[in-house]
Design a protein around this motif. Structure first.
Motif, PDB file in Angstrom:
ATOM      1  N   THR A   2       0.835  -1.199   0.000  1.00 15.81           N
ATOM      2  CA  THR A   2       0.000   0.000   0.000  1.00 15.81           C
ATOM      3  C   THR A   2       0.873   1.254   0.000  1.00 15.81           C
ATOM      4  N   LEU A   3       0.259   2.375  -0.316  1.00 15.98           N
ATOM      5  CA  LEU A   3       0.994   3.632  -0.252  1.00 15.98           C
ATOM      6  C   LEU A   3       1.436   3.926   1.181  1.00 15.98           C
ATOM      7  N   SER A   4       0.613   3.545   2.145  1.00 13.76           N
ATOM      8  CA  SER A   4       0.992   3.745   3.553  1.00 13.76           C
ATOM      9  C   SER A   4       2.249   2.959   3.894  1.00 13.76           C
ATOM     10  N   GLU A   5       2.332   1.734   3.449  1.00 13.71           N
ATOM     11  CA  GLU A   5       3.524   0.926   3.705  1.00 13.71           C
ATOM     12  C   GLU A   5       4.756   1.559   3.066  1.00 13.71           C
ATOM     13  N   LEU A   6       4.577   2.118   1.879  1.00 13.67           N
ATOM     14  CA  LEU A   6       5.691   2.791   1.224  1.00 13.67           C
ATOM     15  C   LEU A   6       6.129   4.022   2.020  1.00 13.67           C
ATOM     16  N   LYS A   7       5.151   4.756   2.549  1.00 14.90           N
ATOM     17  CA  LYS A   7       5.477   5.902   3.410  1.00 14.90           C
ATOM     18  C   LYS A   7       6.234   5.443   4.647  1.00 14.90           C
ATOM     19  N   PHE A   8       5.838   4.321   5.198  1.00 17.05           N
ATOM     20  CA  PHE A   8       6.494   3.795   6.398  1.00 17.05           C
ATOM     21  C   PHE A   8       7.959   3.462   6.131  1.00 17.05           C
ATOM     22  N   ILE A   9       8.237   2.802   5.013  1.00 15.18           N
ATOM     23  CA  ILE A   9       9.633   2.418   4.768  1.00 15.18           C
ATOM     24  C   ILE A   9      10.501   3.646   4.496  1.00 15.18           C
ATOM     25  N   ILE A  10       9.934   4.649   3.849  1.00 13.72           N
ATOM     26  CA  ILE A  10      10.680   5.886   3.633  1.00 13.72           C
ATOM     27  C   ILE A  10      10.976   6.563   4.966  1.00 13.72           C
ATOM     28  N   ALA A  11       9.993   6.595   5.840  1.00 13.09           N
ATOM     29  CA  ALA A  11      10.187   7.215   7.157  1.00 13.09           C
ATOM     30  C   ALA A  11      11.252   6.481   7.967  1.00 13.09           C
ATOM     31  N   VAL A  12      11.214   5.162   7.955  1.00 14.88           N
ATOM     32  CA  VAL A  12      12.229   4.390   8.695  1.00 14.88           C
ATOM     33  C   VAL A  12      13.610   4.633   8.101  1.00 14.88           C
ATOM     34  N   ALA A  13      13.694   4.677   6.779  1.00 12.94           N
ATOM     35  CA  ALA A  13      14.981   4.916   6.125  1.00 12.94           C
ATOM     36  C   ALA A  13      15.543   6.284   6.510  1.00 12.94           C
ATOM     37  N   LYS A  38       5.364  -7.218   7.174  1.00 15.69           N
ATOM     38  CA  LYS A  38       4.446  -7.738   6.157  1.00 15.69           C
ATOM     39  C   LYS A  38       5.002  -7.460   4.760  1.00 15.69           C
ATOM     40  N   LEU A  39       5.509  -6.272   4.549  1.00 13.32           N
ATOM     41  CA  LEU A  39       6.066  -5.915   3.249  1.00 13.32           C
ATOM     42  C   LEU A  39       7.328  -6.732   2.949  1.00 13.32           C
ATOM     43  N   GLU A  40       8.176  -6.916   3.956  1.00  7.72           N
ATOM     44  CA  GLU A  40       9.367  -7.747   3.764  1.00  7.72           C
ATOM     45  C   GLU A  40       8.979  -9.177   3.395  1.00  7.72           C
ATOM     46  N   ASP A  41       7.958  -9.707   4.052  1.00  9.73           N
ATOM     47  CA  ASP A  41       7.492 -11.061   3.730  1.00  9.73           C
ATOM     48  C   ASP A  41       6.911 -11.128   2.317  1.00  9.73           C
ATOM     49  N   GLU A  42       6.147 -10.098   1.947  1.00 10.68           N
ATOM     50  CA  GLU A  42       5.525 -10.054   0.628  1.00 10.68           C
ATOM     51  C   GLU A  42       6.591  -9.998  -0.479  1.00 10.68           C
ATOM     52  N   ASN A  66      14.059   3.952  -2.754  1.00 12.51           N
ATOM     53  CA  ASN A  66      14.154   4.879  -3.888  1.00 12.51           C
ATOM     54  C   ASN A  66      12.930   4.772  -4.789  1.00 12.51           C
ATOM     55  N   GLN A  67      12.518   3.551  -5.092  1.00 11.48           N
ATOM     56  CA  GLN A  67      11.340   3.360  -5.943  1.00 11.48           C
ATOM     57  C   GLN A  67      10.073   3.829  -5.233  1.00 11.48           C
ATOM     58  N   ALA A  68       9.999   3.610  -3.927  1.00  7.33           N
ATOM     59  CA  ALA A  68       8.837   4.062  -3.149  1.00  7.33           C
ATOM     60  C   ALA A  68       8.692   5.578  -3.227  1.00  7.33           C
ATOM     61  N   MET A  69       9.806   6.297  -3.198  1.00  9.04           N
ATOM     62  CA  MET A  69       9.747   7.757  -3.312  1.00  9.04           C
ATOM     63  C   MET A  69       9.196   8.179  -4.668  1.00  9.04           C
ATOM     64  N   VAL A  70       9.602   7.469  -5.715  1.00  8.25           N
ATOM     65  CA  VAL A  70       9.096   7.761  -7.060  1.00  8.25           C
ATOM     66  C   VAL A  70       7.590   7.492  -7.117  1.00  8.25           C
ATOM     67  N   VAL A  71       7.179   6.365  -6.582  1.00  9.06           N
ATOM     68  CA  VAL A  71       5.761   5.993  -6.606  1.00  9.06           C
ATOM     69  C   VAL A  71       4.924   7.021  -5.853  1.00  9.06           C
ATOM     70  N   LEU A  72       5.374   7.436  -4.674  1.00 12.74           N
ATOM     71  CA  LEU A  72       4.608   8.414  -3.890  1.00 12.74           C
ATOM     72  C   LEU A  72       4.571   9.772  -4.581  1.00 12.74           C
ATOM     73  N   ASP A  73       5.663  10.161  -5.231  1.00 17.28           N
ATOM     74  CA  ASP A  73       5.655  11.411  -5.998  1.00 17.28           C
ATOM     75  C   ASP A  73       4.640  11.337  -7.133  1.00 17.28           C
TER      76      ASP A  73
END
Length: 80
Positions: A2-13, A38-42, A66-73
């Motif tokens: 999900t977009l939320s999961e992508l936001k989470f990984i960016i925040a942790v990074a 969950k995302l790591e398992d997926e 890096n890809q998550a940042m592109v997707v969210l943009d």
């Protein structure tokens, strides 16, 4: 994924800390950790190396971040 999961990984990074990332995302730390796991398992990869004192992004994790940042943009452009 999900977009939320992508936001989470960016925040942790960026924060290099699960608690601080959770605060930034306005979620509980257990909820953020569960979403990352969950995302790591997926994806069947480890995004972050965790120790008691630090969190570091793996090489594969950095590519995903890096890809998550592109997707969210791109997703933000939809609202425009």
């Amino acid at each position: 994924m999900t977009l939320s999961e992508l936001k989470f990984i960016i925040a942790v990074a960026h924060e290099k800390n699960f608690r601080k990332a959770a605060e930034k995302c306005f979620v509980s730390q257990p909820a953020l950790s569960l979403a990352i796991k969950k995302l790591e398992d997926e994806l069947n990869i480890i995004l972050f190396e965790r120790s008691r004192t630090e969190v570091t992004v793996t090489t594969a994790g950095q590519l995903i971040v890096n890809q998550a940042m592109v997707v969210l943009d791109e997703a933000a452009k939809i609202k425009e």
